[in-house]
Design a protein around this motif. Structure first.
Motif, PDB file in Angstrom:
ATOM      1  N   ASN A   1       0.790  -1.230   0.000  1.00  0.00           N
ATOM      2  CA  ASN A   1       0.000   0.000   0.000  1.00  0.00           C
ATOM      3  C   ASN A   1       0.824   1.283   0.000  1.00  0.00           C
ATOM      4  N   ILE A   2       2.130   1.173  -0.115  1.00  0.00           N
ATOM      5  CA  ILE A   2       2.979   2.359  -0.090  1.00  0.00           C
ATOM      6  C   ILE A   2       3.628   2.545  -1.458  1.00  0.00           C
ATOM      7  N   GLU A   3       3.549   3.776  -1.965  1.00  0.00           N
ATOM      8  CA  GLU A   3       4.244   4.091  -3.209  1.00  0.00           C
ATOM      9  C   GLU A   3       5.743   4.070  -2.943  1.00  0.00           C
ATOM     10  N   SER A   4       6.499   3.644  -3.919  1.00  0.00           N
ATOM     11  CA  SER A   4       7.944   3.498  -3.724  1.00  0.00           C
ATOM     12  C   SER A   4       8.643   4.817  -3.402  1.00  0.00           C
ATOM     13  N   LYS A   5       8.129   5.940  -3.894  1.00  0.00           N
ATOM     14  CA  LYS A   5       8.806   7.218  -3.647  1.00  0.00           C
ATOM     15  C   LYS A   5       8.663   7.705  -2.205  1.00  0.00           C
ATOM     16  N   VAL A   6       7.668   7.208  -1.461  1.00  0.00           N
ATOM     17  CA  VAL A   6       7.501   7.615  -0.063  1.00  0.00           C
ATOM     18  C   VAL A   6       7.705   6.431   0.897  1.00  0.00           C
ATOM     19  N   HIS A   7       8.200   5.332   0.371  1.00  0.00           N
ATOM     20  CA  HIS A   7       8.343   4.096   1.146  1.00  0.00           C
ATOM     21  C   HIS A   7       9.138   4.306   2.432  1.00  0.00           C
ATOM     22  N   ALA A   8      10.323   4.865   2.339  1.00  0.00           N
ATOM     23  CA  ALA A   8      11.183   5.050   3.516  1.00  0.00           C
ATOM     24  C   ALA A   8      10.542   5.999   4.523  1.00  0.00           C
ATOM     25  N   THR A   9       9.906   7.050   4.043  1.00  0.00           N
ATOM     26  CA  THR A   9       9.271   8.021   4.929  1.00  0.00           C
ATOM     27  C   THR A   9       8.133   7.386   5.712  1.00  0.00           C
ATOM     28  N   VAL A  10       7.292   6.623   5.026  1.00  0.00           N
ATOM     29  CA  VAL A  10       6.155   5.981   5.696  1.00  0.00           C
ATOM     30  C   VAL A  10       6.640   4.944   6.707  1.00  0.00           C
ATOM     31  N   LEU A  11       7.632   4.141   6.340  1.00  0.00           N
ATOM     32  CA  LEU A  11       8.151   3.141   7.277  1.00  0.00           C
ATOM     33  C   LEU A  11       8.736   3.814   8.521  1.00  0.00           C
ATOM     34  N   LEU A  12       9.439   4.936   8.341  1.00  0.00           N
ATOM     35  CA  LEU A  12       9.986   5.669   9.475  1.00  0.00           C
ATOM     36  C   LEU A  12       8.866   6.221  10.350  1.00  0.00           C
ATOM     37  N   MET A  13       7.838   6.777   9.717  1.00  0.00           N
ATOM     38  CA  MET A  13       6.703   7.311  10.484  1.00  0.00           C
ATOM     39  C   MET A  13       5.991   6.204  11.257  1.00  0.00           C
ATOM     40  N   MET A  14       5.841   5.032  10.650  1.00  0.00           N
ATOM     41  CA  MET A  14       5.185   3.911  11.337  1.00  0.00           C
ATOM     42  C   MET A  14       6.010   3.475  12.541  1.00  0.00           C
ATOM     43  N   SER A  15       7.309   3.423  12.376  1.00  0.00           N
ATOM     44  CA  SER A  15       8.199   3.042  13.469  1.00  0.00           C
ATOM     45  C   SER A  15       8.124   4.065  14.598  1.00  0.00           C
ATOM     46  N   GLN A  16       8.126   5.338  14.258  1.00  0.00           N
ATOM     47  CA  GLN A  16       8.041   6.381  15.274  1.00  0.00           C
ATOM     48  C   GLN A  16       6.676   6.386  15.958  1.00  0.00           C
ATOM     49  N   SER A  17       5.612   6.110  15.213  1.00  0.00           N
ATOM     50  CA  SER A  17       4.279   6.023  15.806  1.00  0.00           C
ATOM     51  C   SER A  17       4.196   4.873  16.796  1.00  0.00           C
ATOM     52  N   ASP A  18       4.798   3.744  16.440  1.00  0.00           N
ATOM     53  CA  ASP A  18       4.830   2.598  17.344  1.00  0.00           C
ATOM     54  C   ASP A  18       5.573   2.952  18.628  1.00  0.00           C
ATOM     55  N   ALA A  19       6.726   3.600  18.483  1.00  0.00           N
ATOM     56  CA  ALA A  19       7.510   4.001  19.661  1.00  0.00           C
ATOM     57  C   ALA A  19       6.736   4.997  20.524  1.00  0.00           C
ATOM     58  N   LEU A  20       6.046   5.940  19.896  1.00  0.00           N
ATOM     59  CA  LEU A  20       5.250   6.906  20.636  1.00  0.00           C
ATOM     60  C   LEU A  20       4.113   6.213  21.387  1.00  0.00           C
ATOM     61  N   GLY A  21       3.453   5.276  20.720  1.00  0.00           N
ATOM     62  CA  GLY A  21       2.381   4.527  21.377  1.00  0.00           C
ATOM     63  C   GLY A  21       2.883   3.746  22.582  1.00  0.00           C
ATOM     64  N   GLN A  22       4.047   3.137  22.449  1.00  0.00           N
ATOM     65  CA  GLN A  22       4.626   2.403  23.578  1.00  0.00           C
ATOM     66  C   GLN A  22       5.031   3.354  24.694  1.00  0.00           C
ATOM     67  N   THR A  23       5.569   4.506  24.326  1.00  0.00           N
ATOM     68  CA  THR A  23       5.992   5.484  25.324  1.00  0.00           C
ATOM     69  C   THR A  23       4.791   6.068  26.054  1.00  0.00           C
ATOM     70  N   ALA A  24       3.714   6.327  25.330  1.00  0.00           N
ATOM     71  CA  ALA A  24       2.514   6.906  25.949  1.00  0.00           C
ATOM     72  C   ALA A  24       1.711   5.855  26.710  1.00  0.00           C
ATOM     73  N   GLY A  25       1.566   4.672  26.120  1.00  0.00           N
ATOM     74  CA  GLY A  25       0.729   3.644  26.742  1.00  0.00           C
ATOM     75  C   GLY A  25       1.424   2.850  27.826  1.00  0.00           C
ATOM     76  N   GLY A  26       2.739   2.660  27.688  1.00  0.00           N
ATOM     77  CA  GLY A  26       3.486   1.850  28.646  1.00  0.00           C
ATOM     78  C   GLY A  26       3.378   2.323  30.084  1.00  0.00           C
ATOM     79  N   PRO A  27       3.637   3.613  30.348  1.00  0.00           N
ATOM     80  CA  PRO A  27       3.514   4.087  31.729  1.00  0.00           C
ATOM     81  C   PRO A  27       2.096   3.957  32.282  1.00  0.00           C
ATOM     82  N   PHE A  28       1.095   4.169  31.427  1.00  0.00           N
ATOM     83  CA  PHE A  28      -0.300   4.022  31.872  1.00  0.00           C
ATOM     84  C   PHE A  28      -0.582   2.576  32.281  1.00  0.00           C
ATOM     85  N   VAL A  29      -0.171   1.640  31.434  1.00  0.00           N
ATOM     86  CA  VAL A  29      -0.382   0.219  31.745  1.00  0.00           C
ATOM     87  C   VAL A  29       0.425  -0.157  32.989  1.00  0.00           C
TER      88      VAL A  29
END
Length: 137
Positions: free
Chosen positions: A75-103
């Motif tokens: 589902n990712i165009e090749s020209k934005v592939h690296a950007t989207v993968l980086l954003m997904m990785s950062q979103s995952d890290a943010l979710g863990q950082t925000a949700g981890g302390p709550f849990v």
């Protein structure tokens, strides 16, 4: 080759990873199984049950990674592939950082079992996302 490689090899043979619907269904089912395994661990009646739940979580996590990567790549165009993968990785890290302390706070205030149940509940919106994607396809 270890058990995780065996699980991935079996999934690759059984699933048509070029079919987007198969990949989305796979992600939906694996997310359901992850939630079930976390709840199974939370309510495990004995040590053997807990170990089995953790092993199941390991296999599910091993299978989810390549299927999730395939879904993104389909589902990712090749020209934005690296950007989207980086954003997904950062979103995952943010979710863990925000949700981890709550849990963790819930585990500290109530119980580890309660924190595991909350962790499973926090994964449930992903099922809604995959469900909507499936209905649109």
């Amino acid at each position: 080759m270890d058990w995780s490689d065996d699980a991935i090899h079996l999934a690759e043979k059984r699933l048509d990873m070029g079919n987007e619907r198969v990949v989305i269904v796979g992600m939906f089912v694996l997310t359901e199984l992850r939630i079930a395994a976390i709840l199974s661990f939370a309510f495990s009646p004995n040590f053997a049950w807990a170990i089995g739940s953790l092993l199941a979580l390991g296999v599910i996590g091993t299978l989810s990674g390549p299927i999730y990567d395939t879904w993104l790549n389909l589902n990712i165009e090749s020209k934005v592939h690296a950007t989207v993968l980086l954003m997904m990785s950062q979103s995952d890290a943010l979710g863990q950082t925000a949700g981890g302390p709550f849990v963790g706070w819930i585990g500290n205030r109530l119980s580890v079992r309660a924190s595991l149940v909350v962790a499973a509940v926090l994964l449930s919106p992903i099922l809604v996302v995959f469900g909507r994607v499936l209905r649109k396809r």
